[in-house]
Enzyme design. Sequence first.
Site, PDB file in Angstrom:
ATOM      1  CG  ASP A 132     -18.314  36.322  41.486  1.00 54.08           C
ATOM      2  OD1 ASP A 132     -19.844  36.513  41.911  1.00 54.08           O
ATOM      3  OD2 ASP A 132     -18.275  36.251  40.730  1.00 54.08           O
TER       4      ASP A 132
ATOM      5  CG  HIS B  13     -11.586  33.077  35.497  1.00 56.18           C
ATOM      6  ND1 HIS B  13     -11.791  31.821  36.530  1.00 56.18           N
ATOM      7  CD2 HIS B  13     -12.380  33.176  35.200  1.00 56.18           C
ATOM      8  CE1 HIS B  13     -12.710  31.832  36.882  1.00 56.18           C
ATOM      9  NE2 HIS B  13     -13.469  32.059  36.189  1.00 56.18           N
TER      10      HIS B  13
ATOM     11  CD  GLU C  14     -14.494  38.631  41.072  1.00 54.31           C
ATOM     12  OE1 GLU C  14     -14.802  39.786  40.391  1.00 54.31           O
ATOM     13  OE2 GLU C  14     -15.510  37.501  40.611  1.00 54.31           O
TER      14      GLU C  14
ATOM     15  CD  GLN D  97     -20.379  29.958  36.166  1.00 57.62           C
ATOM     16  OE1 GLN D  97     -20.372  29.740  37.257  1.00 57.62           O
ATOM     17  NE2 GLN D  97     -20.145  30.669  35.244  1.00 57.62           N
TER      18      GLN D  97
ATOM     19  CB  THR E 214     -21.372  39.498  45.920  1.00 59.77           C
ATOM     20  OG1 THR E 214     -21.415  39.029  44.906  1.00 59.77           O
ATOM     21  CG2 THR E 214     -19.467  39.758  45.552  1.00 59.77           C
TER      22      THR E 214
ATOM     23  CG  ASP F  94     -18.090  39.552  38.765  1.00 60.40           C
ATOM     24  OD1 ASP F  94     -16.854  40.800  38.744  1.00 60.40           O
ATOM     25  OD2 ASP F  94     -18.102  38.611  38.491  1.00 60.40           O
TER      26      ASP F  94
ATOM     27  NE  ARG G 195     -17.300  28.712  39.782  1.00 62.53           N
ATOM     28  CZ  ARG G 195     -16.506  28.881  38.774  1.00 62.53           C
ATOM     29  NH1 ARG G 195     -17.454  29.843  38.152  1.00 62.53           N
ATOM     30  NH2 ARG G 195     -15.562  30.285  39.620  1.00 62.53           N
TER      31      ARG G 195
ATOM     32  CE  LYS H 193     -20.618  33.472  37.902  1.00 61.93           C
ATOM     33  NZ  LYS H 193     -19.044  33.933  38.717  1.00 61.93           N
TER      34      LYS H 193
ATOM     35  CD  GLU I 220     -15.694  33.951  39.706  1.00 61.30           C
ATOM     36  OE1 GLU I 220     -16.036  34.741  39.747  1.00 61.30           O
ATOM     37  OE2 GLU I 220     -16.168  33.059  38.684  1.00 61.30           O
TER      38      GLU I 220
ATOM     39  CD  GLU J 162      -9.363  29.378  37.107  1.00 57.76           C
ATOM     40  OE1 GLU J 162      -8.655  29.825  36.540  1.00 57.76           O
ATOM     41  OE2 GLU J 162     -10.508  30.036  37.289  1.00 57.76           O
TER      42      GLU J 162
END
Length: 409
Positions: free
Chosen positions: A220, A121, A188, A227, A244, A114, A224, A240, A186, A356
């Site tokens: 992904d 971001h 992606e 992490q 996925t 990844d 949080r 993570k 996430e 975010e």
Amino acid sequence: MLDHTHDPAARSWVATANDPATDFPLQNLPFCRFRRAGTLEPWRVGVGIGDQILDLSAWGIADLNALMARSSSERRALRHRLFDTLKEGAPVQELLPQAEAEFTLPCHIGDYTDFYTGIHHARAIGRLFRPDNPLLPNYQWVPIGYHGRSSSIVVSGTKLRRPKGQVKPPDADAPVFKPSARIDCELELGLFVGPGNALGEPFSIDEADEHAFGLTLLNDWSARDIQPWEYQPLGPFLAKNFGTTISPWIVTMDALAPFRMPFTRPAEDPQPLPYLDSPGHRANAAFDIELEVWFKTPTMAEPARISRSNLRHAYWSLAQMLTHHASNGCNLQPGDLLGTGTISGPTQAESGSLLELTGGGKQPITLPNGEQRTFMLDGDQLGLRAFAEKPGFRRIGFGPCEGQITPAI
Ligand code: MN
């Protein structure tokens, strides 16, 4: 790069492929692995057309990894054969409705890496984790990535259990082991590697397109609260790899050719080192692909879009991801998956993660039915969507990439 298979006037004998809103017009031809739902039939390689699937087992194609290993000219020849088979006037064949199919991962994914190519971001997350030093000095020089885990990659529709992990509140002396309270998405895209390279044999930036097979949507999922405690000094780990999610469909690079655009860097930024730069790369290595995040709580009747971004905001191109990954001689293999990293746009409304979008969990988003969320609650569903659109071409979509969070045990 463009040929008759990109002609927007070309029509299919599959009526739903001619619907302007379909993800899968004749000009797309994405690959999947499927079987009739509710059976134990062997998985088969298929191609999406409108709301149907063309079974490729009669074509001698039983293994998508073997197809990925073929040269770009062989892959293009197959695209032309598929186009001729499905275009208006060709003999009608039996297809399977997508609604009667179940899907699995489209190929064997040997390795998953990844990247972190979304600079908006990286800045926004950096600001939350390191307010004084949001963008680390290496970011604009080297494509940052980490080796992920392929065993926990799942296909769209798979439910994911809320993970437990070590969480250390900022004012606590010691961490506790508990269910994550900050499950995030996430936004992606995932790049599937086509032909690989031998160990010890890098390739040039101008050879990178030969090694690119196609793109899928990729979520992904991230915890949080796990992490920030675990990520230093070796990078993401258990925050993570609990899941996925990818779309069942791989949209080929050939289908996306009309949506290439110049790759540029702001003049005041460091320009890429020579091994990540060339005139050809600058001419067309970026892609204009719209990306969306959709959210649904158990009480909502329909999902609501909560964010919108575009792959053109990526700071590093797909070709640079491939070239850099192999630049030390690391061998890529057909079916390897390279995530782009979260692709957020320049404004907060274009965030590719809830972290975010909610300002670090401090400003909840309000959904159309009045409910509020910062992170995912049990039973919530989150989906990604993507499409490429441009005057003079058919819209190319990516299919669904959805997941639901179930309670921790
Ligand atoms: Mn990521």
